[in-house]
Design an enzyme around this catalytic site. Structure first.
Site, mmCIF file in Angstrom:
data_model
loop_
_atom_site.group_PDB
_atom_site.id
_atom_site.type_symbol
_atom_site.label_atom_id
_atom_site.label_comp_id
_atom_site.label_asym_id
_atom_site.label_seq_id
_atom_site.Cartn_x
_atom_site.Cartn_y
_atom_site.Cartn_z
ATOM 1 N N MET A 279 -8.097 -0.533 0.813
ATOM 2 C CA MET A 279 -7.484 -1.168 1.691
ATOM 3 C C MET A 279 -7.541 -0.416 3.166
ATOM 4 O O MET A 279 -7.649 -0.964 4.326
ATOM 5 C CB MET A 279 -5.847 -1.542 1.477
ATOM 6 C CG MET A 279 -5.911 -2.505 0.446
ATOM 7 S SD MET A 279 -6.488 -3.981 0.592
ATOM 8 C CE MET A 279 -5.930 -4.710 2.021
ATOM 9 N N CYS B 81 0.786 -1.108 -0.047
ATOM 10 C CA CYS B 81 0.018 -0.033 -0.091
ATOM 11 C C CYS B 81 0.660 1.242 -0.005
ATOM 12 O O CYS B 81 1.871 1.406 0.630
ATOM 13 C CB CYS B 81 -1.080 0.050 1.305
ATOM 14 S SG CYS B 81 -2.396 -1.083 0.947
ATOM 15 N N HIS B 82 0.476 2.335 -0.840
ATOM 16 C CA HIS B 82 1.240 3.587 -0.647
ATOM 17 C C HIS B 82 0.734 4.308 0.314
ATOM 18 O O HIS B 82 -0.624 4.367 0.653
ATOM 19 C CB HIS B 82 0.708 4.132 -1.995
ATOM 20 C CG HIS B 82 1.431 3.572 -3.204
ATOM 21 N ND1 HIS B 82 0.757 2.656 -4.012
ATOM 22 C CD2 HIS B 82 2.453 3.805 -4.078
ATOM 23 C CE1 HIS B 82 1.182 2.282 -5.076
ATOM 24 N NE2 HIS B 82 2.492 3.051 -5.207
ATOM 25 N N ASP C 88 -11.414 -6.170 21.867
ATOM 26 C CA ASP C 88 -10.483 -6.079 23.037
ATOM 27 C C ASP C 88 -11.260 -5.354 24.203
ATOM 28 O O ASP C 88 -10.843 -5.952 25.390
ATOM 29 C CB ASP C 88 -9.292 -5.399 22.579
ATOM 30 C CG ASP C 88 -8.406 -4.885 23.775
ATOM 31 O OD1 ASP C 88 -7.886 -5.865 24.347
ATOM 32 O OD2 ASP C 88 -8.231 -3.677 24.164
#
Length: 157
Positions: free
Chosen positions: A114, A78-79, A129
């Site tokens: 993404m 990924c950029h 969590d």
């Protein structure tokens, strides 16, 4: 010969060169559903759950936004992107499940699919969590891209 854009002629991984692409407005929306169970959903007051760790949804949204900004640090090809906006929404679907949506927008040369998928995933993981003390039977389900706009092609599920 492979059609994968992240493989070079020697079949080695590469980062796609986007220098010739035009800057366009781009948007991606990812969604996840998450089974929390009645035990957890019943703890909610005014669409929020407060635990010893703090407000669950508010904390999860901040974690999701941070994850969007750090996507290129954890997904190798990924950029790094200058993100214009991130909007994460969490809503209760029924007595056992929630829906998480992450919308990411930029003006750039590559898409933000993404980033949206990473944001929605980190949001769900943060909820897990923060709620695991109540019940560890939670299930993050169906993380998927539901919309992509801008660039070479648009997509909507």
């Amino acid at each position: 010969m492979s059609n994968f854009t992240h493989i070079n002629k020697k079949n080695n991984p590469k980062m796609v060169n986007i220098s010739e692409k035009k800057v366009t407005k781009r948007k991606a929306i990812a969604k996840a559903t998450m089974f929390l169970g009645k035990e957890i959903i019943n703890q909610f007051t005014n669409s929020e759950l407060i635990t010893k760790k703090g407000p669950v949804f508010q904390t999860a949204i901040i974690a999701g936004i941070q994850a969007v900004k750090k996507t290129s640090d954890i997904i190798p090809m990924c950029h790094p992107l200058l993100i214009n906006g991130v909007d994460i929404d969490i809503s209760v679907i029924d007595a056992t499940q929630i829906k998480v949506t992450c919308e990411v927008s930029i003006e750039g040369k590559t898409g933000v699919e993404m980033e949206a998928l990473t944001g929605v995933s980190a949001t769900c993981l943060t909820i897990y969590d923060m709620c695991k003390a109540f019940n560890q039977k939670m299930i993050i389900k169906e993380v998927k891209l539901v919309e992509k706009k801008g660039g070479a092609s648009d997509f909507k599920k």
